[in-house]
Design a protein around this motif. Structure first.
Motif, PDB file in Angstrom:
ATOM      1  N   THR A 194      49.918 -28.750   6.825  1.00  0.00           N
ATOM      2  CA  THR A 194      49.431 -28.056   7.917  1.00  0.00           C
ATOM      3  C   THR A 194      49.691 -26.850   8.218  1.00  0.00           C
ATOM      4  O   THR A 194      50.266 -26.014   7.396  1.00  0.00           O
ATOM      5  CB  THR A 194      50.137 -29.059   9.265  1.00  0.00           C
ATOM      6  OG1 THR A 194      51.612 -28.490   9.328  1.00  0.00           O
ATOM      7  CG2 THR A 194      49.822 -30.345   9.172  1.00  0.00           C
ATOM      8  N   ASN A 195      49.123 -26.233   9.375  1.00  0.00           N
ATOM      9  CA  ASN A 195      49.285 -24.664   9.717  1.00  0.00           C
ATOM     10  C   ASN A 195      50.181 -24.506  10.979  1.00  0.00           C
ATOM     11  O   ASN A 195      49.926 -23.535  11.636  1.00  0.00           O
ATOM     12  CB  ASN A 195      47.999 -24.138   9.625  1.00  0.00           C
ATOM     13  CG  ASN A 195      47.151 -24.522  10.945  1.00  0.00           C
ATOM     14  OD1 ASN A 195      47.540 -25.639  11.456  1.00  0.00           O
ATOM     15  ND2 ASN A 195      45.921 -23.840  11.024  1.00  0.00           N
ATOM     16  N   ASP A 196      50.992 -25.429  11.008  1.00  0.00           N
ATOM     17  CA  ASP A 196      51.902 -25.479  12.002  1.00  0.00           C
ATOM     18  C   ASP A 196      52.907 -24.395  11.723  1.00  0.00           C
ATOM     19  O   ASP A 196      54.302 -24.791  11.464  1.00  0.00           O
ATOM     20  CB  ASP A 196      52.342 -26.656  12.554  1.00  0.00           C
ATOM     21  CG  ASP A 196      53.184 -26.715  13.664  1.00  0.00           C
ATOM     22  OD1 ASP A 196      53.167 -25.681  14.648  1.00  0.00           O
ATOM     23  OD2 ASP A 196      53.950 -27.682  14.027  1.00  0.00           O
ATOM     24  N   ASN A 197      52.890 -23.171  11.785  1.00  0.00           N
ATOM     25  CA  ASN A 197      53.806 -22.105  11.537  1.00  0.00           C
ATOM     26  C   ASN A 197      53.454 -20.816  12.324  1.00  0.00           C
ATOM     27  O   ASN A 197      52.529 -20.662  12.753  1.00  0.00           O
ATOM     28  CB  ASN A 197      53.975 -21.863   9.992  1.00  0.00           C
ATOM     29  CG  ASN A 197      52.502 -21.737   9.308  1.00  0.00           C
ATOM     30  OD1 ASN A 197      51.913 -20.733   9.406  1.00  0.00           O
ATOM     31  ND2 ASN A 197      52.188 -22.556   8.605  1.00  0.00           N
ATOM     32  N   ALA A 198      54.324 -19.729  12.018  1.00  0.00           N
ATOM     33  CA  ALA A 198      54.078 -18.377  12.814  1.00  0.00           C
ATOM     34  C   ALA A 198      52.637 -17.783  12.308  1.00  0.00           C
ATOM     35  O   ALA A 198      52.040 -17.074  12.929  1.00  0.00           O
ATOM     36  CB  ALA A 198      55.187 -17.600  12.513  1.00  0.00           C
ATOM     37  N   GLY A 199      52.520 -18.064  10.805  1.00  0.00           N
ATOM     38  CA  GLY A 199      51.140 -17.447  10.504  1.00  0.00           C
ATOM     39  C   GLY A 199      49.983 -17.943  10.426  1.00  0.00           C
ATOM     40  O   GLY A 199      49.016 -17.345  10.460  1.00  0.00           O
ATOM     41  N   GLY A 200      50.258 -19.413  10.901  1.00  0.00           N
ATOM     42  CA  GLY A 200      48.848 -20.337  11.456  1.00  0.00           C
ATOM     43  C   GLY A 200      47.983 -20.468  10.007  1.00  0.00           C
ATOM     44  O   GLY A 200      47.039 -20.552   9.990  1.00  0.00           O
TER      45      GLY A 200
END
Length: 482
Positions: A194-200
């Protein structure tokens, strides 16, 4: 199928823009020691015996794919730059599914990673029966890299990106190289990133956690030399990579019996073959598909590209060869230029400031000084005098000249192509040939000399004032004639 003979597939990520290069050329196409950076990754994959190699392209995709066409790789496009995890998924989609195949992730901008290191990684991964192995290294300051976080027992727990790391995690010296080796489960697990992080972004590093969640064995293989995974992100990094690879290449040649007195000054591309007892003097540049046989000497500051130098050839200083084939025992230079299509037989002598193009010179031909030999065939033991020109171009078309064996061409002669000169012919110095010369004949093609007495005194005497200013020695001579 045993652990050791499982097939290996390689995904090379090469979609990034590389803005720090400040170039219209895609980052991965910047050359290092004669190959685009991405081509080094392809070569490494081939050296490992990869079954399939997929290159993921994005920025400048057409250029990257054109540069690698013919190498046997498959391409996958990453139209949107959504992170390394997303790029990896595109690469997996281009692989032919095969049960049990391991997958190795490499990068198009890390040309220093040696096949020997990756072979050790592969052997360690399979010997341990690991499902996922990350290649790591240690640096006193690992700023910019993701960090390897281990549990209390020293086992790899997760990878944290620099931008997501806490102050404590940023102090960790073990870093993530970005190179991963994983089993066939990667195809399914990568879809869960997934892209669930600070950078997306979709981070490929999340695969490690997904493997752990499956209860799979996760390992790290630590590099002996962390410099191997140094990326070339700007022109300075590119120069550093060039220097390291150039040093590796010259050291390998010296270990194989090549004499290089000043290796720091010599440039040899990876595609060049050099035999034993060859001497490469300072400043030599060897490029492309060049092959140099045993006992050759290449003189200082010479440049040899896509050429073959047979046994005991001597190339003297400051000569430039491109697309030429030089027969055994011949010598070239100094300051000679041999252009594409030049073929020299054995024991040919090409001297200073001689230029050849699409020229075939049989054994024993000598052209010692200041000549241009273009689109010509010259028979054995012919002597080409200083200043000879084969005038092969009429302003529209190129024409070919045939010169037989044992011909003597006097100095400052011009052969206006197309011409045929028979065996054992003699061309008088200063001739401009516009007709063929039969076998054994002598050709004299020059105007009869005529001396006009007193001409200088009459001509220059009328210009005495100007002569006095610009040529005082001539004015003195005129005064003495009075």
């Amino acid at each position: 199928m045993t652990e050791q003979n499982r097939p290996l597939d390689v995904v090379i990520l090469a979609a990034g823009q590389g803005t720090r290069m400040k170039s219209s050329l895609p980052k991965v196409l910047h050359p290092v020691a004669g190959r685009p950076m991405v081509a080094w990754a392809v070569k490494t994959a081939r050296d490992l015996g990869a079954r399939q190699v997929v290159v993921v392209t994005g920025h400048g995709a057409e250029q990257v794919e054109a540069a690698l066409r013919g190498t046997g790789v498959v391409f996958a496009r990453q139209a949107q730059q959504l992170g390394t995890g997303h790029a990896f998924l595109q690469g997996l989609g281009a692989l032919d599914a095969q049960a049990g195949a391991d997958v190795l992730v490499l990068y198009g901008d890390t040309p220093l990673l040696r096949p020997e290191t990756l072979r050790e990684l592969l052997d360690d991964h399979r010997a341990r029966g690991s499902a996922f192995t990350v290649l790591t290294g240690e640096l006193p300051d690992a700023t910019g890299y993701g960090r390897i976080i281990r549990d209390a027992h020293g086992r790899v727990e997760r990878i944290v990106e620099q931008k997501d790391a806490t102050a404590e995690e940023r102090a960790v010296q073990e870093f993530n190289s970005g190179v991963y080796l994983m089993d066939a489960r990667a195809r399914d697990l990568a879809r869960r990133i997934t892209n669930d992080n600070a950078g997306g972004e979709y981070y490929l590093t999340d695969l490690l956690g997904l493997y752990r969640a499956e209860g799979a064995d996760v390992q790290a293989f630590k590099l002996a030399d962390p410099g191997e995974v140094m990326g070339a992100n700007d022109r300075s990094g590119l120069a550093d990579a060039e220097s390291i690879i150039r040093r590796r290449i010259t050291q390998a040649h010296m270990r194989a019996g090549v004499t290089i007195p000043m290796p720091e000054t010599v440039y040899i591309e990876d595609t060049v073959q050099v035999g034993r007892d060859v001497t490469l003097e300072p400043g030599v540049i060897l490029r492309g598909q060049t092959r140099i046989d045993e006992g050759v000497t290449v003189g200082a500051y010479s440049v040899v590209t896509d050429s073959v130098l047979e046994r005991s050839v001597k190339i003297k200083a400051h000569s430039v060869l491109e697309g030429a084939q030089i027969g055994a025992g011949s010598d070239v230079g100094p300051f000679a230029r041999l252009r594409p299509g030049t073929t020299l037989g054995e024991q040919v002598h090409i001297g200073n400031f001689v230029e050849t193009k699409n020229a075939q010179l049989a054994s024993g031909v000598k052209a010692g000084h200041l000549a241009y030999l273009g689109d010509v065939t010259i028979g054995a033991e012919t002597n080409v005098g200083a200043g000879t020109i084969v005038a092969n171009f009429d302003g529209v078309n190129k024409h070919r000249t045939q010169i037989g064996a044992g011909v003597f061409i006097g100095s400052n002669s011009t052969l206006i192509a197309p011409r045929a000169v028979g065996d054992a012919a003699f061309i008088a110095a200063g001739s401009a040939l516009h007709d063929d010369v039969p076998e054994g004949a002598m050709a004299v093609a020059r105007g009869k000399q005529r001396n006009i007495e007193g001409w200088s005194r009459r001509y220059w005497g009328g210009l005495r004032e100007k002569v006095q200013v610009k040529l005082p020695w001539l004015a003195g001579w005129l005064d003495r004639q009075r």
